[in-house]
Design a protein around this motif. Structure first.
Motif, PDB file in Angstrom:
ATOM      1  N   HIS A  21      10.794 -23.947  -9.092  1.00 59.20           N
ATOM      2  CA  HIS A  21      10.206 -24.506 -10.312  1.00 59.20           C
ATOM      3  C   HIS A  21      11.301 -24.471 -11.374  1.00 59.20           C
ATOM      4  CE1 HIS A  21       6.706 -25.807 -12.538  1.00 59.20           C
ATOM      5  NE2 HIS A  21       6.902 -24.889 -13.466  1.00 59.20           N
ATOM      6  N   LEU A  23      12.955 -25.123 -14.952  1.00 56.47           N
ATOM      7  CA  LEU A  23      12.808 -25.320 -16.392  1.00 56.47           C
ATOM      8  C   LEU A  23      14.214 -25.360 -16.991  1.00 56.47           C
ATOM      9  CD1 LEU A  23      10.411 -23.301 -15.353  1.00 56.47           C
ATOM     10  CD2 LEU A  23      10.001 -22.943 -17.758  1.00 56.47           C
ATOM     11  N   ILE A  53       8.167 -15.705 -17.941  1.00 56.43           N
ATOM     12  CA  ILE A  53       8.880 -16.635 -17.060  1.00 56.43           C
ATOM     13  C   ILE A  53      10.358 -16.268 -17.016  1.00 56.43           C
ATOM     14  CG2 ILE A  53       9.676 -19.042 -16.917  1.00 56.43           C
ATOM     15  CD1 ILE A  53       6.947 -19.858 -18.091  1.00 56.43           C
ATOM     16  N   TYR A  58      13.075 -16.613 -20.998  1.00 55.71           N
ATOM     17  CA  TYR A  58      12.095 -17.373 -21.787  1.00 55.71           C
ATOM     18  C   TYR A  58      11.855 -16.730 -23.157  1.00 55.71           C
ATOM     19  CZ  TYR A  58       8.102 -20.368 -22.751  1.00 55.71           C
ATOM     20  OH  TYR A  58       7.266 -21.292 -23.311  1.00 55.71           O
ATOM     21  N   VAL A 140       2.558 -29.443 -13.402  1.00 56.39           N
ATOM     22  CA  VAL A 140       3.928 -29.559 -13.906  1.00 56.39           C
ATOM     23  C   VAL A 140       4.852 -29.986 -12.776  1.00 56.39           C
ATOM     24  CG1 VAL A 140       5.871 -28.332 -14.922  1.00 56.39           C
ATOM     25  CG2 VAL A 140       3.574 -27.984 -15.830  1.00 56.39           C
ATOM     26  N   LYS A 166       3.088 -32.897 -16.589  1.00 55.45           N
ATOM     27  CA  LYS A 166       4.113 -32.506 -17.569  1.00 55.45           C
ATOM     28  C   LYS A 166       5.424 -32.364 -16.811  1.00 55.45           C
ATOM     29  CE  LYS A 166       4.702 -28.047 -19.886  1.00 55.45           C
ATOM     30  NZ  LYS A 166       4.114 -27.102 -20.852  1.00 55.45           N
ATOM     31  N   LYS A 168       9.367 -30.982 -16.812  1.00 55.54           N
ATOM     32  CA  LYS A 168      10.267 -30.020 -17.441  1.00 55.54           C
ATOM     33  C   LYS A 168      11.663 -30.635 -17.474  1.00 55.54           C
ATOM     34  CE  LYS A 168       7.831 -26.285 -18.191  1.00 55.54           C
ATOM     35  NZ  LYS A 168       7.782 -25.713 -19.543  1.00 55.54           N
ATOM     36  N   ASP A 197       8.380 -31.306 -21.540  1.00 51.70           N
ATOM     37  CA  ASP A 197       8.625 -30.040 -22.233  1.00 51.70           C
ATOM     38  C   ASP A 197      10.113 -29.732 -22.142  1.00 51.70           C
ATOM     39  OD1 ASP A 197       8.586 -27.561 -23.390  1.00 51.70           O
ATOM     40  OD2 ASP A 197       7.210 -26.632 -21.949  1.00 51.70           O
ATOM     41  N   ASN A 199      11.521 -27.035 -23.689  1.00 54.51           N
ATOM     42  CA  ASN A 199      11.771 -25.590 -23.842  1.00 54.51           C
ATOM     43  C   ASN A 199      12.992 -25.331 -24.734  1.00 54.51           C
ATOM     44  OD1 ASN A 199      10.367 -25.305 -20.717  1.00 54.51           O
ATOM     45  ND2 ASN A 199       9.656 -24.005 -22.368  1.00 54.51           N
ATOM     46  N   GLU A 223       6.998 -31.754 -26.006  1.00 56.65           N
ATOM     47  CA  GLU A 223       6.794 -30.318 -26.258  1.00 56.65           C
ATOM     48  C   GLU A 223       8.111 -29.614 -26.583  1.00 56.65           C
ATOM     49  OE1 GLU A 223       4.306 -28.539 -23.292  1.00 56.65           O
ATOM     50  OE2 GLU A 223       4.922 -26.502 -23.774  1.00 56.65           O
ATOM     51  N   ASP A 248       5.308 -25.254 -29.138  1.00 61.65           N
ATOM     52  CA  ASP A 248       4.999 -24.173 -28.190  1.00 61.65           C
ATOM     53  C   ASP A 248       5.696 -22.885 -28.636  1.00 61.65           C
ATOM     54  OD1 ASP A 248       4.330 -22.543 -26.112  1.00 61.65           O
ATOM     55  OD2 ASP A 248       5.364 -23.651 -24.544  1.00 61.65           O
ATOM     56  N   LYS A 272      -1.369 -19.797 -26.233  1.00 60.06           N
ATOM     57  CA  LYS A 272      -1.141 -18.971 -25.037  1.00 60.06           C
ATOM     58  C   LYS A 272      -1.613 -17.562 -25.364  1.00 60.06           C
ATOM     59  CE  LYS A 272       2.685 -21.658 -23.208  1.00 60.06           C
ATOM     60  NZ  LYS A 272       4.108 -21.844 -22.948  1.00 60.06           N
ATOM     61  N   THR A 300       0.163 -21.863 -20.686  1.00 59.57           N
ATOM     62  CA  THR A 300       0.338 -20.746 -19.752  1.00 59.57           C
ATOM     63  C   THR A 300       1.776 -20.239 -19.807  1.00 59.57           C
ATOM     64  OG1 THR A 300       0.235 -20.107 -17.411  1.00 59.57           O
ATOM     65  CG2 THR A 300       0.877 -22.358 -17.843  1.00 59.57           C
ATOM     66  N   LEU A 302       2.700 -19.157 -16.939  1.00 53.54           N
ATOM     67  CA  LEU A 302       2.659 -19.130 -15.470  1.00 53.54           C
ATOM     68  C   LEU A 302       2.069 -17.816 -14.970  1.00 53.54           C
ATOM     69  CD1 LEU A 302       6.021 -20.960 -14.647  1.00 53.54           C
ATOM     70  CD2 LEU A 302       3.735 -21.936 -14.909  1.00 53.54           C
ATOM     71  N   GLU A 326      -2.981 -26.435 -19.115  1.00 54.93           N
ATOM     72  CA  GLU A 326      -2.002 -26.415 -18.021  1.00 54.93           C
ATOM     73  C   GLU A 326      -2.193 -25.131 -17.195  1.00 54.93           C
ATOM     74  OE1 GLU A 326       1.845 -26.423 -20.003  1.00 54.93           O
ATOM     75  OE2 GLU A 326       1.570 -24.371 -20.717  1.00 54.93           O
ATOM     76  N   PHE A 328      -2.442 -24.130 -14.310  1.00 54.31           N
ATOM     77  CA  PHE A 328      -2.248 -24.488 -12.895  1.00 54.31           C
ATOM     78  C   PHE A 328      -1.483 -23.441 -12.093  1.00 54.31           C
ATOM     79  CE2 PHE A 328       2.324 -25.203 -12.617  1.00 54.31           C
ATOM     80  CZ  PHE A 328       2.662 -25.127 -13.959  1.00 54.31           C
TER      81      PHE A 328
HETATM   82  C1  MUC Z   1       6.065 -23.605 -21.170  1.00 58.07           C
HETATM   83  O1  MUC Z   1       6.950 -23.474 -21.982  1.00 58.07           O
HETATM   84  O2  MUC Z   1       5.257 -24.468 -21.397  1.00 58.07           O
HETATM   85  C2  MUC Z   1       4.172 -23.885 -18.800  1.00 58.07           C
HETATM   86  C3  MUC Z   1       4.207 -24.630 -17.678  1.00 58.07           C
HETATM   87  C4  MUC Z   1       5.396 -24.363 -16.991  1.00 58.07           C
HETATM   88  O3  MUC Z   1       5.795 -24.861 -15.954  1.00 58.07           O
HETATM   89  O4  MUC Z   1       6.098 -23.464 -17.713  1.00 58.07           O
HETATM   90  C5  MUC Z   1       5.313 -23.023 -18.788  1.00 58.07           C
HETATM   91  C6  MUC Z   1       6.024 -22.666 -19.998  1.00 58.07           C
END
Ligand code: MUC
Ligand code: MG
Length: 372
Positions: A21, A23, A53, A58, A140, A166, A168, A197, A199, A223, A248, A272, A300, A302, A326, A328
């Motif tokens: 996954h 990001l 995360i 994060y 995502v 969504k 990343k 997103d 980030n 995002e 976020d 969150k 989330t 996660l 989200e 998930f």
């Molecule tokens: C975020 O920043 O949104 C939410 C879904 C995902 O894959 O990471 C998170 C963190």
């Protein structure tokens, strides 16, 4: 006799993900959950989860710091205290411990779970009552490969598991990211909403260039494009573009929400439980946003099934979540530590039933995945 808090156990649980996954801040092959087991003098156990995360990539809390700070500082403040007065216990934790919102969220969740089990009420009922029993959940797409992301999206649309996606982005050069997003949007057409997103990956001038191209490609929500602390920049972007901005990392709690709203932000907030200190604490930001006409999104970090259920109980009490949720992450993990997995269907998830969170542990799985 009023029950009191007897013991608080914390466990690090390492669960592999079904695929990498990716990001902008980390690539995850495994998620570490911090599970709290809070035992009370009336024999009731409350479950909680505090999860982040990518270690420390994060935010300022890591799984290890969450466990260590609960064990060394937060748990001793709770042991021996009456179990039932959540507001008094939140005030006690906040008076003696700065920050550490994820650790506090795990404890607040365990207190609510125990109180719900004690009274025969769900956490949503303890929070005033559920307005919804089914919430939309997006997926995502973050495999890092455009065709694999498109295939994943079509598979989830066909099985009616997810209707929105969504993406990343932010780890690659802007033009490459925009090409990737536009290819996915073009493949899915009007079948699905696509959001991105970042980030915090871009600076403001890169964001102006990137968002213009993403808006042109038909992306519906952007995002956290720029660093969390640059609230004024986020407000400028929100006012410059038609495509809405979703705050976020910039909006941890009601204080941040007030600053953004006061500065003229329009768009949406990602709620969150982990950012705000728990399912009760996050509702202050939710109420503020709804009063100010800011759209809400159930976010989330996660979390596994326990943290996800806790968030769902909070989101269910809100009148409206304009951007859905989200929640998930249990589906991103190869296995689970709960006896009954959460029920995903019809592009969303059912609010778990039963007292407290409505969740019970699978003790064998917990033992298997707990870090020694
Ligand atoms: C975020 O920043 O949104 C939410 C879904 C995902 O894959 O990471 C998170 C963190
Ligand atoms: Mg985000």
């Amino acid at each position: 006799m009023t029950p009191s808090i007897e013991s608080i156990e914390t466990l690090l649980v390492d669960l592999p993900t079904i695929r990498p996954h990716k990001l902008s801040v980390a690539t995850m092959a495994c998620q570490t959950l911090v599970i709290v087991r809070m035992r009370h003098s009336d024999g009731i156990e409350g479950l909680g989860e505090g999860t982040t995360i990518g270690g420390l990539s994060y935010g300022p809390e890591s799984p290890e710091s969450i466990k260590c700070n609960i064990d060394a500082y937060l748990a001793p403040l709770l042991i021996g205290q009456p179990s039932s007065n959540l507001n008094a216990l939140r005030a006690r934790l906040n008076r003696h411990v700065r920050g550490n919102a994820i650790a506090k969220s795990a404890l607040e969740t365990a207190l609510l779970d125990a109180q719900g089990k004690r009274l025969g009420l769900s956490v949503a009922e303890l929070l005033g009552g559920a307005r919804h029993d089914h919430l939309p959940v997006l997926w995502v797409l973050a495999s890092g490969d455009t065709q694999r992301d498109i295939d994943e999206a079509f598979q989830h649309l066909e099985t009616r598991r997810h209707g929105d996606f969504k993406l990343k982005i932010g780890a690659k050069p802007v033009d490459e990211d925009v090409r990737h997003v536009a290819a996915i949007k073009a493949a899915l057409g009007e079948h699905a909403g696509i959001r991105v997103d970042l980030n915090q990956a871009w600076d403001e001038s890169t964001a102006v260039r990137g968002i213009a191209a993403l808006q042109e490609a038909g992306i519906e929500l952007i995002e956290q494009p720029i660093p969390a602390r640059e609230q004024a920049g986020l407000i400028r972007l929100a006012n410059r573009f038609e495509v809405p901005m979703l705050a976020d990392e910039a909006v941890q709690d009601a204080r941040d929400g007030l600053d953004l709203i006061g500065g003229g932000f329009s768009g949406a907030f990602a709620l969150k439980i982990a950012k705000s200190g728990g399912p009760r604490s996050v509702l202050g930001l939710g109420d503020l946003a709804q009063t100010a006409g800011i759209g809400l999104y159930g976010g989330t970090l996660l979390e596994g099934s326990i943290g996800t259920a806790a968030a769902l109980h909070a989101w269910a009490t809100l009148d409206e979540m304009a951007w859905g949720t989200e929640m998930f992450a249990p589906l991103l993990l190869k296995d689970d530590i709960v006896a009954e997995p959460l029920a995903y269907r019809d592009f969303g998830i059912a609010l778990p039933k039963g007292p407290g969170l409505g969740i019970s542990l699978d003790e064998d799985k917990l033992r298997h995945y707990a870090r020694q």
